[in-house]
Write a protein that holds these residues in place. Structure first.
Motif, PDB file in Angstrom:
ATOM      1  N   TRP A  41      -7.497   0.093   0.414  1.00  0.00           N
ATOM      2  CA  TRP A  41      -6.655   0.063  -0.777  1.00  0.00           C
ATOM      3  C   TRP A  41      -7.234   1.027  -1.804  1.00  0.00           C
ATOM      4  O   TRP A  41      -8.341   1.526  -1.669  1.00  0.00           O
ATOM      5  CB  TRP A  41      -6.576  -1.346  -1.361  1.00  0.00           C
TER       6      TRP A  41
ATOM      7  N   THR B 252       2.127  -3.052  -3.150  1.00  0.00           N
ATOM      8  CA  THR B 252       1.147  -3.514  -4.128  1.00  0.00           C
ATOM      9  C   THR B 252       1.195  -5.020  -4.251  1.00  0.00           C
ATOM     10  O   THR B 252       2.121  -5.676  -3.759  1.00  0.00           O
ATOM     11  CB  THR B 252       1.377  -2.862  -5.500  1.00  0.00           C
TER      12      THR B 252
ATOM     13  N   ASP C 227      -1.917  -0.858  -1.585  1.00  0.00           N
ATOM     14  CA  ASP C 227      -2.403  -1.244  -0.268  1.00  0.00           C
ATOM     15  C   ASP C 227      -2.149  -0.074   0.673  1.00  0.00           C
ATOM     16  O   ASP C 227      -0.993   0.309   0.902  1.00  0.00           O
ATOM     17  CB  ASP C 227      -1.660  -2.502   0.196  1.00  0.00           C
TER      18      ASP C 227
END
Length: 218
Positions: free
Chosen positions: A26, A50, A44
């Protein structure tokens, strides 16, 4: 697991603690999505979405937690990570077929208050969060959950929410900053914390990367 804490009023404050496998890639907050201009969030890198999105211009924040229930069919399943991006723009749960998503809890907040949508794979529950301080976890707005029972009184009584995130990682059921080592050796832990304050004159986002503390234990 994950935790979202919301305090209504002026200003409205939302804090999200993200729990995930430590080896899942991430990156921190930024404007990562050209198709969602102006939206800020951590990304991510596996699925592209997200867990928490902020729209500074719209003065709004959306946060996502995994839920419990019936998973989506593998033949139609899509990542839940697009939900905060779409919700922060729409101001609520985006339109569409929820059956493509695994269970989730979605919080959308602005200076007027906050709402919670909970999808268990079969039914959708919608509610307005009460005035004051609420703690939402993977079982939803659930006062009997150990994490809610442990953390809600602390956050309700404190104006220094960052101080409450400084504890070492723990495997205790009520811990806010958690760390579990699975039988296969993988680590599931709190990786980051984001605090968003929506005041009449500004939207402020503060971010903390917790990955440097993953090796610590209470």
């Amino acid at each position: 697991m994950c935790t979202v804490i919301v305090r209504t009023g002026e200003p409205l404050t939302l804090m999200g603690v993200r729990d995930e496998f430590a080896d899942r890639p991430w990156e921190g907050p930024g404007e990562h999505w050209p198709e969602h201009p102006g939206i800020v969030g951590g990304r991510d890198l596996k699925a592209g979405g997200t867990w928490l999105a902020v729209d500074p211009a719209g003065r709004r924040v959306a946060a996502l937690l995994n839920g419990h229930g019936t998973p989506a069919s593998e033949t139609i399943k899509v990542s839940r990570g697009d939900l905060p991006l779409r919700a922060v723009e729409a101001g609520g749960l985006p339109e569409g077929d929820l059956s493509v998503y695994d269970p989730f809890h979605l919080v959308v907040a602005d200076e007027r208050g906050a709402r919670l949508w909970s999808w268990d794979g079969e039914r959708l529950d919608t509610r307005t969060l009460p005035e004051g301080t609420s703690v939402i976890v993977n079982t939803g707005l659930n006062p009997d959950d150990p994490r809610t029972a442990a953390q809600q009184p602390l956050f309700a009584a404190s104006d220094d929410w960052w101080e409450l995130t400084t504890a070492a990682h723990s495997s205790e059921p009520g811990a806010l900053i958690m760390r579990h080592v699975l039988p296969d050796g993988r680590v599931f832990a709190s990786l980051s914390v984001t605090k968003v304050t929506i005041a009449p004159d500004a939207v402020t986002t503060e971010f903390g990367d917790l990955t440097g503390r993953i090796g610590s234990q209470a």
